[in-house]
Design a protein around this motif. Structure first.
Motif, short mmCIF file in Angstrom:
data_model
loop_
_atom_site.label_atom_id
_atom_site.label_comp_id
_atom_site.label_asym_id
_atom_site.label_seq_id
_atom_site.Cartn_x
_atom_site.Cartn_y
_atom_site.Cartn_z
N ASP A 285 0.79 -1.25 -0.01
CA ASP A 285 -0.17 0.07 0.00
C ASP A 285 0.75 1.17 -0.01
O ASP A 285 0.69 2.28 -0.61
CB ASP A 285 -0.89 -0.06 0.88
N GLY A 288 2.40 1.75 -3.51
CA GLY A 288 1.09 2.16 -4.27
C GLY A 288 0.86 3.73 -4.21
O GLY A 288 0.54 4.60 -4.80
N TYR A 292 1.32 6.36 -6.90
CA TYR A 292 0.14 7.32 -7.18
C TYR A 292 0.76 8.69 -6.89
O TYR A 292 0.42 9.87 -8.05
CB TYR A 292 -1.02 7.27 -6.46
N THR A 361 3.67 -5.08 -9.34
CA THR A 361 2.42 -5.29 -8.68
C THR A 361 1.91 -6.91 -8.79
O THR A 361 1.51 -7.51 -7.77
CB THR A 361 1.22 -4.50 -9.55
#
Length: 653
Positions: A285, A288, A292, A361
């Motif tokens: 996370d 991620g 982002y 991923t």
């Protein structure tokens, strides 16, 4: 009564325990041999000492225990109740008023304890054994790298050296198409060696590798500290027919650092797996979120403009007269080229970045899936023990065959079906095509109805494995007919009433003709009448009953011709030409399921045509028997008339 049941429980538990101990070691041995055969090429020729091999087999045996337990329970429970059924002890138990489930009671308790033991074993001992086995296996593979060099890829198992082999001969150990990169302090000092063929062998002291090369060339930069700033770098090129090179490599056996196996989900307990999944999700996370933020900064650049310029840009962009294509066309050629080049470069950079992130991923998802699969495996392997018991014990009670013959065959078939379903679903879950829970529970979900069905049939004394019953069912399903086989009787009490049978056959012939005309059997059946508005066909049932009564009476004949003719009568199928099932809701359901309805529709049409052929055969046979009876009656009348016409001779004359 309670004391007798308790004695029975002890008796059955003792029988099961002895068989379970034997079958467990057999299953354990088979699974170990299967595992060893899979990796035999990685273990032979490594010069490993006996104590290391003993450790390898010990940890392998511990790892196979949870897999051997369900198979051992399946086989031992099947043999136990097969022996009881074969020796009629199971019949005596039921005759005493003890149901089959009551006889299962002690073994259900034992199997439940084995389930709990299996889970505890997998959660505490299994992970350690798996980690030790993986550590030993990796160390064995690194002990003799000359046997591990693959074809077509670079191998970096030797320190400071990369080797590429185009082809290798496993029998002779000869390598062909060799390319060697020898690394030093920097990549600029690397030596490149090309050779047509060669061999790699460990030295006697196991401290070096001897690389023997034939027909090749040696390229090496002569880069040195003094020439570091020079533009020209000297190099050495050497052609050779044969050359020997010693590579530093300690081939003595030593355990690999277990830290490299920290990601192995099978080497963790349930608590460690849960913690690892939380850590992995938190780590992924955070990755991620970083991705982002980077993408938002890269794709949506925050350009600082004054309020006046911002309003002007918004106003111009919303204007109907503004067209970006026209602005691009009016731009100079050099500016167009730079814009297109920048756009292509940005797009290519974005594609490469997304490919890299997707690769990360996928790897992260694979790690999480492996941990989730292993967590569910600990429960599924334990529940398999109970599932296989409720398959094996009822099967043994139904088959009633003990020993290692039929039970072994049945157990292997059940286990193969379970293994195929389980392994296929595991691969689907491992690759992410299915959800993890679905992949790990598919095999138990498929086999549970089978266990319930077999247990129900065994408790109700149903003949599940009655070959005649299954043969009759498939014969009816496929529409296969049986032929009459009426043999002549040695002793006949009542002779056939030929005159009465003659009259009945004449009536049957008329009824057959009338039935054929009324029902139009050649035409396809009416869908509405067949599936939704069914009416029973009692007329053909009446004709068949009358025909069977005549056949039964004529079966007492001594006339071989009549006996041969009645065997020509077909056995009529009375209901298959009218509807698929006896119950109306099943007919409606089969009609709604279009493929199934089409199958039954054409099946009924086929039976209608077959009934038409059977009726023609009945008329033909009836005519033959009627004519034969009439001939016999005429012959009997003529004989009687002759006997009356002859003169009577008295005794006195």
């Amino acid at each position: 009564m309670n004391f007798r049941i308790k004695k029975l429980d002890i008796f059955i538990a003792r029988q099961f325990g002895l068989l379970f101990a034997g079958t467990f070691f057999i299953c354990q041995f088979v699974l170990m041999m299967q595992f060893l055969w899979r990796y035999i090429d990685d273990l032979i020729g490594k010069g490993i000492s006996l104590d290391i091999m003993a450790q390898f087999f010990w940890y392998m045996a511990l790892m196979m225990v949870p897999q051997a337990l369900p198979l051992a329970i399946l086989l031992s429970s099947l043999i136990t109740f097969g022996n009881l059924g074969e020796s009629s002890e199971l019949t005596a138990i039921k005759a005493a008023g003890i149901s089959l489930m009551q006889s299962f009671r002690s073994l259900i308790v034992i199997t439940s304890l084995i389930c709990v033991t299996s889970f505890v074993f997998q959660n505490n001992i299994g992970p350690t054994a798996n980690m030790k086995l993986a550590q030993l296996f990796l160390s064995m593979k690194q002990k003799s790298p000359e046997l591990e060099i693959p074809e077509g890829v670079f191998y970096d198992g030797i320190p400071n050296c990369n080797i590429y082999v185009q082809k290798k001969n496993l029998k002779t150990g000869r390598l062909y198409g060799i390319m060697v990169y020898r690394m030093t302090a920097s990549y600029e000092d690397a030596a490149i060696i090309l050779a047509d063929s060669g061999m790699i062998q460990s030295t006697a002291e196991k401290k070096h590798l001897l690389l023997s090369l034939w027909s090749g060339e040696w390229f090496e930069n002569m880069q040195s500290q003094e020439l570091a700033g020079s533009a020209s770098v000297p190099y050495r090129r050497e052609s050779f027919i044969s050359k020997r090179i010693y590579l530093d490599f300690d081939a003595d056996f030593s355990l690999t650092d277990a830290s490299s196996l920290s990601g192995n989900a099978r080497g963790k307990s349930l608590k460690e797996i849960v913690n690892s999944i939380d850590s992995l999700n938190e780590s992924y996370d955070s990755i991620g979120r970083v991705s982002y933020n980077q993408a938002r900064t890269f794709y949506f650049a925050n350009v600082r403009l004054s309020k006046k310029d911002s309003l002007m840009a918004v106003k111009r962009g919303m204007s109907k007269s503004f067209d970006i294509d026209k602005v691009f066309e009016k731009s100079p050629a050099e500016q167009k080229r730079m814009a297109v080049s920048a756009a292509l470069s940005k797009a290519q950079t974005a594609v490469n970045d997304l490919d890299f992130r997707s690769m990360m991923t996928k790897d992260n998802e694979r790690m999480v899936r492996e941990h989730q699969i292993e967590a569910q495996n600990k429960f599924m392997l334990a529940l398999q023990c109970l599932l296989f018991f409720f398959i094996g014990a009822p099967l043994g009670a139904i088959i009633r065959k003990g020993g290692l013959g039929v039970p072994v065959i049945v157990s292997v078939l059940v286990f193969i079906v379970f293994y195929i379903i389980d392994n296929s679903s595991y691969q689907m879950a491992r690759k992410g095509m299915w959800a993890v829970w679905m992949g790990r529970t598919l095999a138990p979900v498929v086999m549970t109805p089978l266990a319930v069905f077999i247990t129900y049939k065994a408790c109700n004394d149903s003949m599940v494995f009655n070959a005649d019953a299954w043969r009759d069912m498939f014969r009816r399903l496929l529409g296969l007919r049986t032929k009459r086989s009426i043999q002549g009787k040695e002793v006949i009490i009542n002779e056939p009433n030929y005159a009465e049978d003659h009259d009945k056959l004449l009536i049957i012939n008329k009824d057959v003709v009338a039935y054929s005309k009324a029902h139009k059997l050649v035409a396809p059946p009416n869908v509405i009448k067949v599936f939704f508005k069914y009416h029973p066909d009692h007329e053909i049932e009446r004709v068949n009953d009358e025909l069977e009564a005549v056949i039964k009476d004529l079966a007492n004949t001594r006339d071989p011709y009549v006996l041969q003719q009645i065997n020509q009568y077909p056995i009529l199928t009375l209901k298959a030409h009218t509807r698929p099932f006896e119950r109306k809701w099943l007919n409606i359901l089969s009609a709604l399921i279009v493929p199934l309805g089409m199958f039954f529709y054409f099946r009924m049409w086929r039976f209608r045509l077959r009934l038409l052929r059977d009726l023609k055969q009945i008329r033909f046979t009836d005519t033959n028997i009627i004519n034969h009876i009439e001939r016999k009656q005429r012959l009997a009348a003529e004989l009687a008339h002759r006997s009356e016409a002859e003169p009577q001779v008295s005794v006195d004359e």
